[in-house]
Design a protein around this motif. Structure first.
Motif, PDB file in Angstrom:
ATOM      1  N   TRP A 215      44.179 -49.704  25.404  1.00 35.27           N
ATOM      2  CA  TRP A 215      43.898 -49.090  24.103  1.00 35.27           C
ATOM      3  C   TRP A 215      43.120 -50.054  23.212  1.00 35.27           C
ATOM      4  N   MET A 216      43.547 -51.308  23.168  1.00 35.74           N
ATOM      5  CA  MET A 216      42.922 -52.292  22.273  1.00 35.74           C
ATOM      6  C   MET A 216      41.484 -52.615  22.661  1.00 35.74           C
ATOM      7  N   PHE A 217      41.227 -52.697  23.975  1.00 40.51           N
ATOM      8  CA  PHE A 217      39.925 -53.205  24.414  1.00 40.51           C
ATOM      9  C   PHE A 217      38.969 -52.111  24.879  1.00 40.51           C
ATOM     10  N   TRP A 218      39.374 -50.846  24.802  1.00 36.64           N
ATOM     11  CA  TRP A 218      38.474 -49.776  25.224  1.00 36.64           C
ATOM     12  C   TRP A 218      37.222 -49.680  24.355  1.00 36.64           C
ATOM     13  N   PRO A 219      37.274 -49.927  23.038  1.00 39.81           N
ATOM     14  CA  PRO A 219      36.027 -49.924  22.258  1.00 39.81           C
ATOM     15  C   PRO A 219      35.012 -50.943  22.764  1.00 39.81           C
ATOM     16  N   SER A 220      35.470 -52.128  23.162  1.00 40.42           N
ATOM     17  CA  SER A 220      34.542 -53.109  23.747  1.00 40.42           C
ATOM     18  C   SER A 220      33.984 -52.609  25.070  1.00 40.42           C
ATOM     19  N   PHE A 221      34.847 -52.009  25.878  1.00 40.15           N
ATOM     20  CA  PHE A 221      34.441 -51.477  27.178  1.00 40.15           C
ATOM     21  C   PHE A 221      33.337 -50.440  27.010  1.00 40.15           C
ATOM     22  N   ASN A 222      33.448 -49.579  26.007  1.00 41.78           N
ATOM     23  CA  ASN A 222      32.497 -48.493  25.800  1.00 41.78           C
ATOM     24  C   ASN A 222      31.172 -48.953  25.195  1.00 41.78           C
ATOM     25  N   ASN A 238      33.344 -44.919  16.870  1.00 39.53           N
ATOM     26  CA  ASN A 238      33.671 -43.602  17.413  1.00 39.53           C
ATOM     27  C   ASN A 238      34.747 -43.683  18.489  1.00 39.53           C
ATOM     28  N   THR A 239      34.671 -44.729  19.326  1.00 37.25           N
ATOM     29  CA  THR A 239      35.702 -44.899  20.352  1.00 37.25           C
ATOM     30  C   THR A 239      37.048 -45.150  19.716  1.00 37.25           C
ATOM     31  N   TYR A 240      37.067 -45.981  18.685  1.00 37.13           N
ATOM     32  CA  TYR A 240      38.340 -46.261  18.014  1.00 37.13           C
ATOM     33  C   TYR A 240      38.913 -45.004  17.379  1.00 37.13           C
ATOM     34  N   TYR A 241      38.073 -44.248  16.693  1.00 34.51           N
ATOM     35  CA  TYR A 241      38.553 -43.010  16.075  1.00 34.51           C
ATOM     36  C   TYR A 241      39.122 -42.066  17.140  1.00 34.51           C
ATOM     37  N   ALA A 242      38.421 -41.953  18.260  1.00 31.62           N
ATOM     38  CA  ALA A 242      38.839 -41.025  19.313  1.00 31.62           C
ATOM     39  C   ALA A 242      40.190 -41.410  19.905  1.00 31.62           C
ATOM     40  N   ALA A 244      42.443 -43.344  18.551  1.00 32.22           N
ATOM     41  CA  ALA A 244      43.488 -43.287  17.524  1.00 32.22           C
ATOM     42  C   ALA A 244      44.028 -41.863  17.384  1.00 32.22           C
ATOM     43  N   VAL A 245      43.120 -40.893  17.309  1.00 30.38           N
ATOM     44  CA  VAL A 245      43.534 -39.494  17.216  1.00 30.38           C
ATOM     45  C   VAL A 245      44.291 -39.078  18.474  1.00 30.38           C
ATOM     46  N   SER A 246      43.823 -39.527  19.636  1.00 32.29           N
ATOM     47  CA  SER A 246      44.478 -39.178  20.896  1.00 32.29           C
ATOM     48  C   SER A 246      45.893 -39.724  20.961  1.00 32.29           C
ATOM     49  N   ALA A 247      46.079 -40.964  20.482  1.00 31.56           N
ATOM     50  CA  ALA A 247      47.406 -41.570  20.509  1.00 31.56           C
ATOM     51  C   ALA A 247      48.380 -40.794  19.623  1.00 31.56           C
ATOM     52  N   VAL A 248      47.929 -40.430  18.439  1.00 31.04           N
ATOM     53  CA  VAL A 248      48.785 -39.675  17.523  1.00 31.04           C
ATOM     54  C   VAL A 248      49.104 -38.295  18.104  1.00 31.04           C
ATOM     55  N   ALA A 249      48.082 -37.640  18.681  1.00 32.52           N
ATOM     56  CA  ALA A 249      48.296 -36.320  19.267  1.00 32.52           C
ATOM     57  C   ALA A 249      49.247 -36.394  20.458  1.00 32.52           C
ATOM     58  N   ALA A 250      49.192 -37.492  21.218  1.00 31.64           N
ATOM     59  CA  ALA A 250      50.085 -37.639  22.370  1.00 31.64           C
ATOM     60  C   ALA A 250      51.546 -37.671  21.940  1.00 31.64           C
ATOM     61  N   PHE A 251      51.840 -38.358  20.844  1.00 27.09           N
ATOM     62  CA  PHE A 251      53.206 -38.375  20.326  1.00 27.09           C
ATOM     63  C   PHE A 251      53.652 -36.967  19.944  1.00 27.09           C
ATOM     64  N   ALA A 252      52.772 -36.229  19.278  1.00 30.48           N
ATOM     65  CA  ALA A 252      53.120 -34.879  18.842  1.00 30.48           C
ATOM     66  C   ALA A 252      53.346 -33.951  20.036  1.00 30.48           C
TER      67      ALA A 252
END
Length: 368
Positions: A215-222, A238-242, A244-252
């Protein structure tokens, strides 16, 4: 009736590894040059290179460590196939993409691209986790890296897709290659989870740690291979926003899909006869396909002012990720069929998901 004891890899595994390393050394010596490997410009990408390296080694190593009796193998084999795969990817990339005469150049940039390419193998390994031995994983890595780099070469050379975009197809390729291989390794005993396939709080914690690294290093990867500074900044944001939203949605969604409303580490089980141990289809495959489709939609929206040739360009974008998916499925299907041969010393199903098939545990030596 087959033996329940795992076959010995004492001769096969060392022989395979030493043969590959000898071949790699000779090819590097005669065909590659390291003249441009230490320029200041090359070293500027070292921080981003380290980010990708942490994601590949630590992130994927711990991400796959959720099985309570397969932690050594998850992290150890991840390092093995990553280290061998990067060397092989540098060679294949050099032969396919280098057009200069004489010896091909090797640099930090080429190692970085190879590290991104080998991520496809680590994703595929998640679908086969606990069911394939090291020899099978190494051969799979050799075939998959060659197939993925070839698919990139076709995209870049013939479809004129940007090299950065072609590398971002790595989750799609790795997922569907791995699922195709997994289809051949499916066993009826895997229809329901066996005791050794389950996790415990400690193994789940390690897996969550790996997920955090990814999660932390995926923006660098992209973004690491994007040259234009503004485009790189946009890719990072954009990667960070994506995610972040995915992580929150996964909890829900996790809480919503549970009868008692509690959060679970996994959900969304497969209904096909494909045993996806790590759930890479939901973790990488579907998000990768969704991202590719959204990329096409955004491409059309951005380019709508210039209608001439827009349909053709959009078709190229669609054809690019569809070609990647097709090559991944096709080569994975063939590879999976080959890996079912007896010469690979396949594990009996009773020894799946068990470190003791490969690792020594002195504290268990005298246990009756």
């Amino acid at each position: 009736m087959g033996s329940d004891y795992p076959p010995s890899l004492r001769c096969g595994l060392p022989g395979l590894i030493l043969s590959l390393e000898t071949a790699f050394i000779l090819i590097f010596w005669f065909c590659f040059s390291n003249e441009s490997g230490s320029t200041p410009k090359d070293l500027d990408i070292y921080p981003a290179f380290q980010d990708v390296n942490v994601l590949v080694i630590l992130g994927f190593g711990f991400l796959l460590a959720f099985l309570k009796r397969y932690g050594f193998s998850s992290t150890g084999f991840n390092l093995l196939i990553a280290a061998l795969g990067v060397q092989w990817a540098v060679l294949v990339e050099g032969f396919l993409f280098s057009s200069s005469a004489g010896k091909m150049k090797i640099s930090l940039h080429s190692i970085l691209k190879a590290s991104i390419s080998v991520t496809a193998v680590l994703i595929s390994a998640g679908a086969l986790l606990g069911k394939a031995n090291p020899i099978q994983l190494i051969w799979m890595a050799m075939v998959e890296v060659a197939a993925f780099v070839t698919s990139r070469w076709i995209n870049v050379k013939f479809l004129k897709v940007e090299e950065h975009t072609s590398l971002m197809h790595v989750p799609i390729f790795g997922t569907y290659f791995g699922l195709a291989v997994s289809w051949w390794l499916y066993h009826s005993s895997l229809s329901e989870k066996v005791e050794k396939e389950k996790s415990n709080p400690i193994s789940d914690l390690f897996s969550m740690l790996g997920a955090l690294f990814v999660w932390m290093f995926w923006p660098s990867f992209n973004s690491v291979l994007i040259v234009d500074l503004m485009e790189r900044r946009n890719a990072i944001c954009n990667t960070y926003y994506a995610i972040a939203v995915s992580a929150v949605a996964a909890f829900a969604l996790s809480s919503l899909s549970s009868r008692n409303g509690k959060i679970r580490m996994t959900y969304l089980n497969s209904v096909l006869k494909i045993h996806d141990t790590c759930g890479v289809h939901y973790m990488f495959g579907l998000p990768g396909l969704l991202g590719a489709i959204v990329n096409v939609i955004l491409f059309i929206i951005i380019k709508r002012a210039n209608l001439s040739g827009l349909g053709y360009l959009a078709l190229i974008e669609v054809g690019s990720f569809m070609l990647t998916t097709a090559i991944g499925l096709g080569t994975g299907f063939i590879t999976g069929f080959i890996l079912t041969f007896k010469l690979w010393k396949t594990l009996p199903a009773s020894k799946y998901f068990d470190d003791q098939a490969y690792w020594e545990f002195p504290h268990l030596a005298y246990r009756l």
